[in-house]
Design an enzyme around this catalytic site. Structure first.
Site, PDB file in Angstrom:
ATOM      1  N   LYS A 162       6.750  40.432  -6.545  1.00 42.37           N
ATOM      2  CA  LYS A 162       6.154  39.291  -7.243  1.00 42.37           C
ATOM      3  C   LYS A 162       5.201  38.531  -6.315  1.00 42.37           C
ATOM      4  CE  LYS A 162       5.288  36.146 -10.309  1.00 42.37           C
ATOM      5  NZ  LYS A 162       5.631  34.794  -9.941  1.00 42.37           N
TER       6      LYS A 162
ATOM      7  N   GLU B 213      -3.287  38.130  -7.828  1.00 39.43           N
ATOM      8  CA  GLU B 213      -3.723  37.156  -8.841  1.00 39.43           C
ATOM      9  C   GLU B 213      -4.710  36.151  -8.229  1.00 39.43           C
ATOM     10  OE1 GLU B 213      -0.405  35.064 -10.898  1.00 39.43           O
ATOM     11  OE2 GLU B 213      -1.579  33.270 -10.463  1.00 39.43           O
TER      12      GLU B 213
END
Lengths: 236, 236, 236, 236
Positions: free
Chosen positions: A107, A114
């Site tokens: 993550k 991102e």
């Protein structure tokens, strides 16, 4: 357990552990630092408890389409809870990625990527915005690019929505927070000798976006004045 | 001829040429783009005139200690004018670096390096300034570092002066102009496939220092709001 | 005590402490991480011992011209040992910069700046090297720039020596180690929300210099092949 | 007209123009530099001819799902040819984005963003690859992330394919070409004072991927040897 990373998560685990029974499984779904997760999982394991770490992506849209789940920890515990993960996630949208910490690790890297993607789009739109082609319609171009271009993505679909609400984003201040995961991703890159300039710069530009003024730039303005007599802009 | 680069230099050369006699030498000491210089030298050569290009460094301090001169063009013309160069420069402070354009080219690269050094110092002092060691004396540290440390330099001597005038640079706004040469240095790097991240970033941070707000950051803030419901800071 | 940072320093302090008498002063002159230094100083203080941290710059040239010393810790202990510092350093070349850890902290930032300066020079010389002006003499230009130009520095004096030995550096591989301090400087910048792109990129380019191949580039080459049919270079 | 940007396109237009009749429309679908396009459109307009510029995205997949078309130039000519564009593109996949040059301009920015996205993914996968979690399955993680995560995109779908063919990309060399558009995007950013570090770094890392050795790194290795006696790696 879905709490902010850090002290709250730490304290809650400490309070929770004595209330549980050997074999119980805790799924920690916050954005914890993966090394903390490894440490906590070991601590809980010594008490017969199991910690699964679940990196969760998808933002507020998860409610609608399901959440993307990256899960680390005991494979048995994962198998036991799989029906729950399958319920929360879209099809194929959950995965046991590795041992304790791997869920939060994956993550963390996801968030680093991102950051980079957001900065790439941001810069591209800024170049369009600054262009001599003054009539470019950023919402229409976002929508266009989402129909078969190489840069199509879910973030670009959100850009359509954002530009639809306000074509020039006039009411938004260019002030960008960061959640911590992007920092850890860069720290991890440095720790492993991985050159990650785009992830690093995406983070640093967020820092810059939050500065009223730049001390580095003040130093440079001062030095340019010293050597070249270049005028300095005074503070207003 | 010491004029701002661009149109003024171009026009002045055009007006000047017909007034000169074959064999005359023009020394162009501005910050012209080296490819313009090559073109102009060829144009003047067709009229029997000689253009020497002189990159000049040292800033306003040149008056006191002599100017640093990087000279391009005909070696004969250079030799003819050498007494003038020797008068302007400190000992060993002038050099014929190559054919037409080479003087301005070397100066362009010099300025690119200068951008990078300034940014490196700026960032370093910002880290000191942001430190938990709140009592660090930036002037004293600049002075210290100039006594035998690896980062000692003339720019760091100027930093002493700058911090002496104002320890926290409070009156200076972090707004940094650029002269054009830094841009050309980055463009040249790109043209020749040279990875020059520090020169590039030094330039880009100057651009950023001049922005009231960042459109890229507005885009990112908008997108983070779309996917994560992260609050957006409104314009004030 | 002048030992490599990390375990060796830690262990030596642990063995040394019981052999000392209350009021004794240890000067730790390695490149320790400043937070380790703070922790160690507190631990020693509880035993009545004093730890001074001394950041040391100047490289192997210190033997000749004196070492540059950035000293943190008790001001009294510093005063007591001042004659020793004055002996080691050139005039004005030592300073008490702050409490425990401040010496190593200032040295860490010094090394970050050093990274940035080296990368700036490196990129500048690479642009000169890649230029169409094929006859540029990098040693002569280094020497020239050191006579009154804005970028003159001690590192640039060393560049003269380096290019004198070998004009094109043909025998040297572009493989650059890093000592740890540059990493900590970037980590500190991130910890304090300081945008330090030049310090960060200087570090990342060192990582890149040590890679035989780039996995990131392999990913990109693979993706370009997938979407555009662009040919991939096979491993040799 | 779909030809490589540059001379071939220029020459073909020059040969083509005299063969056409006033009112004829040429659609130039290559990756031409937008300023060349503006110039050519003006030149053709003086002969009564119309040039539409069509930026085209979608890669080799366009054959299957349709091409993404960004079109600049006369709105009337665009309307006349709209059936052709509609045939080539997927639904909503073509757009008149502005006057002459705007199509190629928007495509140029598209490619800049593409560079940034690719580099972001590349760095992220490199961090996963370098991780202590040695069993991470990059194909499986790509597939996972494409199910509802924030970083899902078409490029990430291609990553699944790429990693499926070869989990560790062992046969691919990390050598990345660039088409020119990414350079122009960075040049445009610099021309308009837009800080675009991610687009710039993505380009520079491609340059670096193509270097056998780095002259900048050689300079730094040489300087570190000069000041610190740090060993230099010899060329093999």
């Amino acid at each position: 357990m879905s709490l902010p990373a850090g002290e709250v998560t730490e304290n809650t685990l400490t309070e929770l552990a004595p209330l549980l029974t050997a074999g119980d499984v805790i799924v920690e779904t916050g954005n914890s630092f993966y090394r903390d997760t490894i440490r906590r999982a070991e601590w809980l394991a010594r008490q017969g408890l199991v910690l699964l770490d679940q990196g969760t992506s998808g933002g507020i849209w998860g409610l609608e389409i399901g959440f993307n789940l990256m899960i680390g920890g005991s494979r048995e515990a994962f198998a036991r809870l799989e029906p729950a993960f399958a319920t929360l996630a879209p099809p194929d949208g959950y995965l046991h990625v590795g041992p304790s910490g791997a869920g939060h690790f994956v993550k963390m890297v996801h968030n680093g990527i991102e950051h980079g993607m957001l900065q790439a789009y941001g810069e591209g739109f800024e170049i369009l915005h600054a262009s001599d082609f003054t009539e470019l319609d950023l919402r229409a171009i976002s929508h266009l690019w989402n129909q078969g271009s190489v840069v199509r993505s879910w973030l670009l679909e959100l850009a359509e929505r954002s530009f639809e609400k306000e074509p020039d984003l006039a009411s938004i201040r260019g002030y960008v927070e960061d959640s911590g995961e992007g920092r850890w991703a860069v720290a991890e890159a440095i720790d492993k000798d991985v050159p990650a300039p785009v992830l690093a710069l995406s983070l640093l530009m967020r820092f810059r976006s939050r500065q009223e003024d730049s001390f580095a730039a003040k130093v440079i303005a001062g030095l340019r004045n010293e050597f070249g007599g270049h005028a300095v802009k005074p503070q207003e």
